[in-house]
Design an enzyme around this catalytic site. Structure first.
Site, PDB file in Angstrom:
ATOM      1  CG  ASP A 424       8.971  19.079  60.109  1.00 28.70           C
ATOM      2  OD1 ASP A 424       8.501  18.087  60.491  1.00 28.70           O
ATOM      3  OD2 ASP A 424      10.086  19.234  59.944  1.00 28.70           O
ATOM      4  CE  LYS A 425      10.040  14.943  66.550  1.00 26.98           C
ATOM      5  NZ  LYS A 425      11.403  14.952  66.358  1.00 26.98           N
ATOM      6  CD  GLU A 537      24.084   5.238  56.683  1.00 21.86           C
ATOM      7  OE1 GLU A 537      24.032   5.517  55.498  1.00 21.86           O
ATOM      8  OE2 GLU A 537      23.196   4.347  57.025  1.00 21.86           O
ATOM      9  CE  LYS A 607      22.632   1.499  59.638  1.00 20.53           C
ATOM     10  NZ  LYS A 607      23.579   2.439  59.884  1.00 20.53           N
ATOM     11  N   GLY A 723       6.545  13.267  61.368  1.00 24.11           N
ATOM     12  CA  GLY A 723       6.379  11.550  60.870  1.00 24.11           C
ATOM     13  C   GLY A 723       7.339  10.931  62.194  1.00 24.11           C
ATOM     14  CG  ASP A 724      10.214  11.730  64.773  1.00 27.30           C
ATOM     15  OD1 ASP A 724      10.603  11.210  64.052  1.00 27.30           O
ATOM     16  OD2 ASP A 724      10.985  12.751  65.291  1.00 27.30           O
ATOM     17  CG  ASP A 855      13.921  20.837  58.236  1.00 24.62           C
ATOM     18  OD1 ASP A 855      14.796  20.723  58.500  1.00 24.62           O
ATOM     19  OD2 ASP A 855      12.841  20.561  58.379  1.00 24.62           O
TER      20      ASP A 855
END
Length: 1184
Positions: A424-425, A537, A607, A723-724, A855
């Site tokens: 994962d990233k 957030e 936003k 997922g980016d 993670d």
């Protein structure tokens, strides 16, 4: 009352949740799957007493006191070797046995008993965890509005409980009321789904006022709902209260093991208890994982069984033939067996029956080919190896106070055989600790700091880092968690001097208001901290605070913040009425709030992602669009996560119309509810005025580039599944050296004009057809590139849409072939399911060992799918860790885990198993040859207890010491020469060739021991009195030689001696002599052939000691000669490193290049590969 009612109405508007305080036809209730009836506060009623629901006692142990023995025995005898020894143990009670029954059964009891003790201890530890959970305390309503403390395990369905702040819910509860007037509460579900963000729950209107202990005196209700099931996000039911029926939804359900946060207390009715609760319904045993070495070991056991039965079969045929010929008239060939007056075992007239009996005897006698203590020894070794991993201070993270933790001991050797890492990233390669670092407001870019990706890009473009390392250091004293922004133009209130100060003010106000964060004010210090749904957030709220707009209070209907006033130059308090929150989700990709400011204006603050926000701007709101777009692209190139900020003013009429539709959509019970809400929000989130953009940095974890470089040098392939979006993933790839300048990128995406046109047309079948064809063509073109230039390094980058088609059955093999041919692979916009499918494809398609590391809850699928799953104990909860085989705190610890512990564990287990088979073949060979020498009569060479204790005491401990402590090279050299790791990837130490070589070594050693002992002791006189060596002397002498040979062989095989190894190796030999003395001193009825054989016969005879010395030297000479030739002319990679270490040249580059194995290709990713590529580029430019 009016005031309270208004607050409740406001809250209903504010959140996209359904207050189901109205009649609803739940036609399913009472039908199959919806038959549960809960009587609350009616425990004395007749109907309530008929309910037979599960109690709240939860047992997650594998065994109970009643089932432990039968279930554990079943588990042990599922192993074919253990079952075989059980059968031979039973046969030992028959006349067929060549040894006593006790000597056959006792070793099996010891081995099975040791394994059962280990299982019992592990299950006892689980039982202790169960005990702690079941005995937690909670307040339960007893009678007349009195709540008393009770244990969780005593709860019953229908009980009313009071749960207080930061306590876990003891069962699945129906929320009745809370400390808030509108009966909302905040719930943390980290234990359920791994998410750290808080969820909002809200009770029915009708029960919200029952918020004190005394008000439950006369409370009675009946709930009819669905039966227990595993769905965490659904709940269907109705509540009968005060002769009215009210519909229930998941919004009122509080799940067991969730935690109450930011709410003083709640009251709830127990709906599902114990194993009926949804979280326990979801708990499944993790997938059973066995290492490749264990699977191959099973094949070796089967092979040895085949050899054993073949030997018994051939020996029985020979025995039957010889027995038939024993009696030739009156002449008896083997007169000592009395064939003229014998039972069925030696009766020439019943030779076939005698052969069958001999076969059974031989099967028992040759059982010593099978190592009885192998399985339990391996389990002990693996447990000890995991203890070493858990206690390695080099894998301890001080910041989080978390060491490495091996959650299973089954797979330690697999750590040394990893071919592909799927990572994962976010939170794995990066910190998932978001930091506000840049922003664009009114077309002006702000933020002086340099990101890690910008540094990497500078090195990529210039060949060196042109950024001053002190640039960021100058601001380090100003660092606040989540805030790494510095720009003197707008900090410390200087934004008022900027040309567009009004826009900056609105921008910062939006950051302070448009969120769902909850402030927590420290009463002593006055410091405000925030509980936010995500690190992003939290970073926005902190940034607003640091720039002069401090959000400090939230109620159900308002948000309050301190704001820097440009006129008075002072902080002033502002409070905005909060009317609605339009929540973020992955489809909307934006969130909005509707507020009324202190001047009475209605404002929508929004936003969201650039892909959805720019299209929602009004014509008048696009003043800064072009510059903002440029800045957003720059931020993406710098590896930053961006959001667009915009707003609009609403008229009262416009808001009222929206609110009516929004309320109707929220309260809808149809399947299209979400679509209706989305349609309503789309209508109001338009005609926005652009304010600017934020840029958040998710920094690389410490040591990530160096770790990837080292793993690449070890020949391990690394894939990133994230997922980016593609731009961010590519730039992170450059930052951590997965990508480098000059590496050719094969990008597979569905952004062609043809596909975009098809998507606008809306024909789903046509879109799928065109998309699939496009992906197929791109994969084929990529294969042509890779095959056309094998010397080039390629990177494959594919987005989620394309990946969905690439994973189709008719295309996945071509995709895998392309991916394997590339140096690095990055899959962007991947869903959790796609991550798991890619992992399965690599594991099954390549047949190599895979490791997945992540993670978050979205990584659980790939962690469980991979051969080994690694969980990062980061900030996204514990779901990944709980699903993993091994947990570590940082990605950089993967280097030591694999290259050091993985290599050591693989080598130790491989050598240990090989040696186990070697020592058993040595012993089994002498048993077989002696029986053959005795014309296959079933006569054992050794005393019963010599046979039984060989594997248990005299030779097993040195093997365990080898498996725990041996090191071919030190940890420092493992890291210095990472290609050593390829010994495990290529499985050089546990190939059939190496296993058979150890078996052949054992066969030769057994033959040498038997014939040298036989020829040395027969027929010459054994001692000075002229006594010849009988069976008891021959057996004890040969056994002594076996013990010496196998232990000395161990000493020769060990690379790294410790005191424990010396103690076990030489202690095993000493133990044999002590046993001979002690056993021989027992009465002859017990010691039989061993009676005083050592004290009176062996020890005084010089020939015994000379034969032992001579046989040991002769047996070990072939091995020593073979190893000398191998080390001199055909050294393994570890052998080369040992020579380099011995010569003291480990730091000499020439020596290090000498030991580089030729078959391994040069690393094409990592810092080293980048440096080599840069040097080659420099040389080419020089020659020009």
């Amino acid at each position: 009352m009016g005031k309270d009612k208004r607050k409740k109405m406001h809250l209903s508007k504010m959140y996209s949740i359904r207050r189901s305080g109205f009649e609803e036809d739940h036609s399913q209730i009472g039908g199959p799957g919806f038959s549960r009836v809960v009587y609350s506060n009616e425990t004395g009623g007749l109907e309530a007493n008929f309910q037979n629901y599960a109690d709240n006692y939860v047992r997650l142990t594998k065994y109970t006191p009643v089932t432990f023995i039968p279930k554990s025995l079943f588990e042990q005898f599922r192993r074919v070797a253990n079952f075989y020894f059980l059968v031979t143990g039973i046969l030992a009670f028959t006349p067929l046995a060549p040894y006593s029954a006790v000597s056959a059964i006792l070793p099996l009891i010891i081995v099975i008993g040791a394994t059962m003790v280990k299982e019992g201890i592990e299950d006892w530890q689980r039982q202790q965890q169960d005990h702690e959970v079941n005995n937690r305390k909670v307040k339960v309503h007893t009678q007349r509005g009195v709540f008393e403390t009770s244990q969780w395990k005593k709860l019953k369905v229908g009980d009313i409980v009071k749960v207080e702040k930061d306590e876990f819910f003891p069962a699945d509860l129906l929320l009745l009321s809370s400390s808030f007037e509108d009966a909302i509460c905040y719930v943390e579900t980290m234990n359920l789904d791994g998410e750290t963000n808080l969820k909002l729950k809200q009770s029915l209107d009708v029960t919200s006022s029952i918020n004190e202990d005394s008000k439950f005196n006369n409370f009675k209700a009946t709930i009819r709902c669905e039966d227990p099931n595993a769905s965490l996000y659904t709940f269907v039911g109705t509540m009968n209260f005060q002769e009215q029926r009210y519909a229930l939804s998941p919004q009122q359900l509080l799940l067991r093991d969730s935690k109450l946060r930011n709410t003083d207390y709640i009251y709830g009715i127990v709906i599902f208890t114990g194993h009926d609760s949804k979280v326990i319904q979801n708990s499944t045993d993790p997938p059973s994982k066995r290492s490749g070495i264990e699977r191959r070991m099973d094949h070796i056991i089967y092979f040895l069984f085949f050899i054993l039965f073949l030997m018994a079969f051939l020996g029985s045929i020979y025995f039957g033939i010889v027995t038939k010929d024993d009696l030739d008239g009156d002449r008896m060939k083997r007169w000592y067996l009395r064939p003229d007056d014998s039972d069925a075992f030696f009766d020439p007239d019943r030779a076939p029956l005698a052969a069958i009996y001999h076969f059974l005897t031989a099967v028992m006698l040759y059982s010593y080919l099978i190592p009885i203590s192998l399985y339990v020894s391996i389990e002990v070794v693996k447990v000890l190896q995991t203890i070493f991993i858990n206690n390695d201070v080099h894998m301890y993270d001080e910041e989080s106070d978390k060491p490495a933790h091996a959650r299973t001991s089954n797979l330690t050797e697999e750590l040394g055989q990893i071919d592909t890492i799927l990572s994962d990233k976010t939170g794995t390669l990066t910190c998932n600790s978001m930091e506000f670092i840049k922003c664009s407001v009114a077309g002006t870019a702000y933020g002086r700091r340099v990101t890690e990706v910008e540094k990497a890009m500078a090195k990529r473009m210039k060949g060196e880092d042109h950024f001053d390392e002190n640039d960021n250091e100058a601001y380090s004293h100003l660092s606040v968690k989540g805030y790494k922004f510095e720009d003197e133009r707008i900090t410390n209130g200087r934004w008022v001097n900027e040309p567009h100060s009004d826009v900056i003010q609105k921008f910062l106000r939006l950051l302070a208001i448009c969120h769902t964060a909850i402030p927590d004010v420290d009463e002593e210090t006055g410091k405000v901290t925030y509980e936010a749904e995500s690190p992003d957030e939290s970073a926005f709220v902190v940034a607003a605070r640091e720039l002069g707009f401090e959000f400090y209070k939230r109620t159900q209907t308002s948000v309050s913040f301190m704001e820097f006033d440009p006129k008075s130059k002072q902080l002033i308090e502002r409070s905005y009425e909060l009317l609605s929150i339009l929540e973020f989700n992955s489809t909307r990709k934006r969130m909005s709030v509707i507020v009324r400011d202190d001047e009475g204006k209605l404002l929508l603050l929004c936003k969201g992602a650039d892909s959805v926000m720019f299209e929602r701007l009004s014509q008048k709101g696009r003043q800064f669009e072009e510059k903002t777009r440029d800045h957003v692209h720059e931020y993406a190139d710098a590896g930053l996560r961006t959001l667009i900020l915009a707003y609009r003013e609403l008229s009262e009429k416009e808001y009222q119309e929206f609110n009516e539709k929004f309320t109707e959509a929220k309260n809808s019970i149809s399947a299209e509810r979400d679509d209706m809400i989305s349609e309503v929000t789309d209508q109001i989130e338009k005609d926005l005025i652009l304010l600017g953009a934020t840029a958040i940095e998710d920094k690389l974890q410490k040591g990530v580039p160096e770790t990837i470089d080292k793993l690449a040098q070890a020949g391990i392939k690394i894939w990133v599944l994230t997922g980016d979006k593609m731009e961010t993933a590519i730039n992170i790839g450059f930052a951590c050296s997965l990508l480098r300048q000059g590496m050719k990128q094969i990008v597979i995406t569905l952004e062609s004009p043809e596909i975009i046109a098809a998507e606008k047309a809306g024909d789903k079948n046509n879109i799928a057809k065109i998309s699939k064809s496009s992906v197929q063509k791109q994969i084929a073109a990529g294969m042509a590139q890779v095959n056309g230039s094998r010397s080039e390094a390629y990177a494959l980058i594919i987005d989620g849409k394309s990946l969905a088609y690439a994973l189709h059955d008719d295309m996945k093999n071509e995709f895998l072939e392309l991916a394997v041919g590339c140096a690095s692979v990055i899959c962007c916009r991947s869903s959790p399911k796609q991550k798991a499918l890619v992992t399965r494809l690599v594991k099954e398609g390549t047949g190599k060992t895979t490791l997945a590391i992540g993670d978050g809850a979205n990584d659980v699928g790939m962690i469980q799918e991979a051969d080994i799953g690694i969980g990062i104990s980061g900030v996204e909860g514990m779901q990944a860790v709980m699903s993993s085989d091994i947990a570590i705190a940082q990605f950089r610890f993967l280097e030591r885990l694999l290259l050091v512990h993985g290599h050591w564990s693989y080598r130790r287990i491989s050598s240990m198993i090989s040696y186990f088979f070697y020592k058993n073949i040595v012993f089994g060979t002498t048993v077989f040859l002696y029986e053959a020498h005795a014309s296959f009569s079933g006569q054992p060479a050794y005393n019963d207890w010599y046979l039984s204790l060989y594997n248990v005491f005299f030779t097993s401990l040195p093997v365990i010491a080898l498996g725990v402590f041996d090191q071919d090279v030190s940890a420092r050299l493992c890291l210095k020469f990472p290609l050593l790791y390829q010994e495990g990837v290529q499985n050089t130490l546990f190939r059939w060739r190496r296993i058979f070589s150890w078996m052949i070594n054992g066969l030769f050693s057994g033959i040498i021991i038997f014939y040298l002992c036989m020829k040395s002791l027969n027929p010459d006189s054994y001692d000075k009195n002229g006594k010849t060596a009988g069976m008891e002397i021959m057996g004890a002498t040969m056994y002594t030689c076996v013990v010496w040979v196998v232990n000395c062989q161990m000493a020769l095989a060990v690379s790294y001696f410790t005191l424990i190894q010396h103690l076990f190796i030489w202690g095993g030999i000493v133990l044999w002599y002590i046993f001979l003395l002690a056993y021989g001193a027992l009465p002859v009825s017990v010691s039989t052939t061993a009676y005083k054989v050592f004290a009176e016969t062996l020890a005084p005879a010089p020939s015994y000691w000379l034969v032992t010395l001579f046989v040991v030297i002769a047996s070990l000479t072939p091995y020593v000669f073979f190893k000398a030739v191998q080390m001199r002319f055909f050294p393994g990679y570890h052998g080369m490193i040992q020579w380099v270490r011995h010569e003291g040249q480990a730091n000499d580059p020439e020596y290090r290049n000498m030991v580089r194995p030729q078959p391994i290709r040069t690393a094409t990713i990592g810092l080293t590969a980048r440096s080599i590529a840069r040097d080659h580029s420099f040389e080419r430019n020089l020659h020009r």
